[in-house]
Design a protein around this motif. Structure first.
Motif, PDB file in Angstrom:
ATOM      1  N   VAL A 170       0.854  -1.188   0.000  1.00  0.00           N
ATOM      2  CA  VAL A 170       0.000   0.000   0.000  1.00  0.00           C
ATOM      3  C   VAL A 170       0.888   1.235   0.000  1.00  0.00           C
ATOM      4  CG1 VAL A 170      -1.857  -1.185   1.227  1.00  0.00           C
ATOM      5  CG2 VAL A 170      -0.141   0.079   2.529  1.00  0.00           C
ATOM      6  N   GLY A 171       0.348   2.337  -0.480  1.00  0.00           N
ATOM      7  CA  GLY A 171       1.101   3.578  -0.508  1.00  0.00           C
ATOM      8  C   GLY A 171       1.269   4.174   0.874  1.00  0.00           C
ATOM      9  N   ALA A 172       2.357   4.915   1.074  1.00  0.00           N
ATOM     10  CA  ALA A 172       2.632   5.529   2.370  1.00  0.00           C
ATOM     11  C   ALA A 172       1.574   6.551   2.751  1.00  0.00           C
ATOM     12  CB  ALA A 172       4.014   6.175   2.365  1.00  0.00           C
ATOM     13  N   GLU A 173       0.803   7.038   1.785  1.00  0.00           N
ATOM     14  CA  GLU A 173      -0.252   8.002   2.105  1.00  0.00           C
ATOM     15  C   GLU A 173      -1.376   7.357   2.912  1.00  0.00           C
ATOM     16  OE1 GLU A 173      -1.278   6.137  -1.853  1.00  0.00           O
ATOM     17  OE2 GLU A 173       0.519   6.965  -0.887  1.00  0.00           O
ATOM     18  N   ASN A 174      -1.401   6.029   2.971  1.00  0.00           N
ATOM     19  CA  ASN A 174      -2.402   5.318   3.766  1.00  0.00           C
ATOM     20  C   ASN A 174      -1.952   5.089   5.208  1.00  0.00           C
ATOM     21  OD1 ASN A 174      -4.480   4.748   1.730  1.00  0.00           O
ATOM     22  ND2 ASN A 174      -2.844   3.588   0.724  1.00  0.00           N
ATOM     23  N   ARG A 175      -0.870   5.731   5.597  1.00  0.00           N
ATOM     24  CA  ARG A 175      -0.350   5.582   6.958  1.00  0.00           C
ATOM     25  C   ARG A 175      -0.492   6.903   7.694  1.00  0.00           C
ATOM     26  NH1 ARG A 175       5.864   4.457   7.116  1.00  0.00           N
ATOM     27  NH2 ARG A 175       5.783   6.504   6.108  1.00  0.00           N
ATOM     28  N   TRP A 176      -0.825   6.854   8.965  1.00  0.00           N
ATOM     29  CA  TRP A 176      -0.813   8.049   9.818  1.00  0.00           C
ATOM     30  C   TRP A 176      -0.464   7.636  11.244  1.00  0.00           C
ATOM     31  CZ3 TRP A 176      -5.237   5.651   8.206  1.00  0.00           C
ATOM     32  CH2 TRP A 176      -6.183   5.296   9.153  1.00  0.00           C
ATOM     33  N   GLU A 177      -0.050   8.588  12.006  1.00  0.00           N
ATOM     34  CA  GLU A 177       0.331   8.353  13.397  1.00  0.00           C
ATOM     35  C   GLU A 177      -0.453   9.287  14.296  1.00  0.00           C
ATOM     36  OE1 GLU A 177       4.524   8.645  13.894  1.00  0.00           O
ATOM     37  OE2 GLU A 177       4.980   7.210  12.276  1.00  0.00           O
ATOM     38  N   CYS A 178      -0.807   8.800  15.476  1.00  0.00           N
ATOM     39  CA  CYS A 178      -1.472   9.662  16.451  1.00  0.00           C
ATOM     40  C   CYS A 178      -1.236   9.103  17.845  1.00  0.00           C
ATOM     41  CB  CYS A 178      -2.969   9.786  16.166  1.00  0.00           C
ATOM     42  SG  CYS A 178      -3.874   8.244  16.157  1.00  0.00           S
ATOM     43  N   PRO A 179      -1.054   9.982  18.835  1.00  0.00           N
ATOM     44  CA  PRO A 179      -0.897   9.537  20.229  1.00  0.00           C
ATOM     45  C   PRO A 179      -2.253   9.147  20.786  1.00  0.00           C
ATOM     46  CG  PRO A 179      -0.839  11.924  20.113  1.00  0.00           C
ATOM     47  CD  PRO A 179      -0.934  11.437  18.701  1.00  0.00           C
ATOM     48  N   ASP A 180      -2.626   7.881  20.627  1.00  0.00           N
ATOM     49  CA  ASP A 180      -4.010   7.481  20.857  1.00  0.00           C
ATOM     50  C   ASP A 180      -4.196   6.692  22.145  1.00  0.00           C
ATOM     51  OD1 ASP A 180      -4.119   4.540  18.684  1.00  0.00           O
ATOM     52  OD2 ASP A 180      -2.651   5.243  20.114  1.00  0.00           O
ATOM     53  N   GLY A 181      -3.452   7.035  23.202  1.00  0.00           N
ATOM     54  CA  GLY A 181      -3.650   6.336  24.464  1.00  0.00           C
ATOM     55  C   GLY A 181      -5.084   6.406  24.943  1.00  0.00           C
ATOM     56  N   SER A 182      -5.721   7.558  24.740  1.00  0.00           N
ATOM     57  CA  SER A 182      -7.109   7.700  25.172  1.00  0.00           C
ATOM     58  C   SER A 182      -8.048   6.818  24.361  1.00  0.00           C
ATOM     59  CB  SER A 182      -7.545   9.160  25.061  1.00  0.00           C
ATOM     60  OG  SER A 182      -7.513   9.594  23.715  1.00  0.00           O
ATOM     61  N   LEU A 183      -7.702   6.530  23.103  1.00  0.00           N
ATOM     62  CA  LEU A 183      -8.550   5.664  22.286  1.00  0.00           C
ATOM     63  C   LEU A 183      -8.554   4.243  22.834  1.00  0.00           C
ATOM     64  CD1 LEU A 183      -7.650   6.802  18.654  1.00  0.00           C
ATOM     65  CD2 LEU A 183      -9.508   7.595  20.123  1.00  0.00           C
ATOM     66  N   ALA A 184      -7.367   3.732  23.170  1.00  0.00           N
ATOM     67  CA  ALA A 184      -7.283   2.389  23.727  1.00  0.00           C
ATOM     68  C   ALA A 184      -8.006   2.314  25.065  1.00  0.00           C
ATOM     69  CB  ALA A 184      -5.815   1.977  23.879  1.00  0.00           C
ATOM     70  N   THR A 185      -7.828   3.358  25.893  1.00  0.00           N
ATOM     71  CA  THR A 185      -8.490   3.395  27.189  1.00  0.00           C
ATOM     72  C   THR A 185      -9.999   3.399  27.030  1.00  0.00           C
ATOM     73  OG1 THR A 185      -6.635   4.604  28.158  1.00  0.00           O
ATOM     74  CG2 THR A 185      -8.731   4.714  29.321  1.00  0.00           C
ATOM     75  N   ARG A 186     -10.490   4.229  26.109  1.00  0.00           N
ATOM     76  CA  ARG A 186     -11.931   4.329  25.895  1.00  0.00           C
ATOM     77  C   ARG A 186     -12.498   3.010  25.381  1.00  0.00           C
ATOM     78  NH1 ARG A 186     -12.907   8.259  21.469  1.00  0.00           N
ATOM     79  NH2 ARG A 186     -11.810   9.635  22.897  1.00  0.00           N
ATOM     80  N   GLY A 187     -11.780   2.352  24.479  1.00  0.00           N
ATOM     81  CA  GLY A 187     -12.264   1.084  23.968  1.00  0.00           C
ATOM     82  C   GLY A 187     -12.379   0.030  25.056  1.00  0.00           C
TER      83      GLY A 187
END
Length: 296
Positions: free
Chosen positions: A135-152
């Protein structure tokens, strides 16, 4: 909300999650929430109109992502991915020290093979095999998602508490309506005690959700996840003990709830991994803080 969603805070999400448990209809509410939250946190609004599922690369996974510069190569298998067969886009979450790397890929690509499967609760959990998908690199992103894991994790706890609630309510009704030796089963001291213990475990599960809601750190949510899983197993066993053969009848409504009580504790993060994370955290904090962490 800007793209047609309803406004809602954490309280609203918890109410929806808890409402999933008592209704034995398989809907991808929690898996979809995790996927859309990850896309939105990365600014990928172009994905929000598509059916998304997310697969987290767990510890020891055979899933591999190789950086080729302007492209990424994905190989290996993502086991038991929720609802993958129905997805328009598959999101891979690769946990890293500073957050997570997210990758979107097309599950209909010829390099992707999906083998349908089910968990114990009868919900789609599919194996996805990546045969050197590029896949192209444009399909990659990064985010500090500690709150996402916690919420899930917290939403999963609320859903499990809802399933415990439904199991206790159904069992209580059954022992009050079913008569033996000329009186309801609930009149027997051993039965009354068992139902009382189930209600105590339901109260403890709700208290664990509330404690994690008030202080939603990842460690508090993992602790709630482990505690509620323990209550769920005990409630399921007691419910089947009190129902006897009726509890396993296909036409009766108990087993859709108890199968969730057995299946859901291993969803998101496995119990073994959650306990390892809690132990690691306690060791890092040191003996001086152990008691404070236990009663927090």
């Amino acid at each position: 909300q800007d793209r047609g969603g309803a406004r809602g805070d954490l309280e609203d999400r918890l109410a929806l999650a808890e409402g999933v448990g008592p209704h034995p209809v398989n809907v991808p509410l929690l898996p979809a929430h995790s996927a859309y939250a990850g896309a939105a946190a990365g600014g990928r609004t172009d994905l929000l109109d598509r059916r998304l599922v997310v697969e987290t690369q767990p510890r020891g996974s055979s899933l591999r992502v190789e950086d080729l510069g302007r492209r990424l190569r994905i190989s290996g298998a993502a086991r038991r991915t929720p609802w993958a067969r129905h997805a328009d886009a598959l999101l891979i979450r690769v946990p890293e020290a500073a957050g997570s790397r997210w990758i979107a890929c097309d599950p209909r690509d010829t390099a992707v093979t999906i083998t349908p499967g089910l968990n114990l609760a009868g919900e789609p959990r599919d194996d996805v095999l990546f045969d050197d998908l590029v896949v192209g690199a444009e399909n990659r992103w990064e985010c500090p998602d500690g709150s996402l894991a916690t919420r899930g994790t917290l939403l999963g706890c609320a859903a499990l508490a809802g399933a415990i609630d439904a199991t206790v309510a159904l069992t209580s009704r059954y022992v009050n309506e079913r008569e033996q030796f000329g009186r309801p089963l609930a009149a027997l001291p051993s039965v009354a005690r068992a139902v009382a213990v189930m209600r105590c475990q339901l109260s403890a599960a709700r208290a664990a959700v509330e404690a994690a809601r008030q202080s939603p750190t990842i460690m508090n949510c993992l602790a709630a996840h482990v505690d509620i899983a323990s209550y769920a197993g005990r409630v399921a066993r007691a419910a089947h003990d009190l129902h006897g053969a009726m509890g396993v009848a296909g036409e009766y409504g108990l087993h859709p709830f108890t199968r969730r009580l057995w299946a859901w504790p291993e969803e998101g993060i496995r119990q073994a991994d959650a306990r390892v994370e809690l132990g690691r955290h306690a060791a890092e904090r040191g003996a001086a803080n152990l008691w404070a962490d236990i009663i927090a």
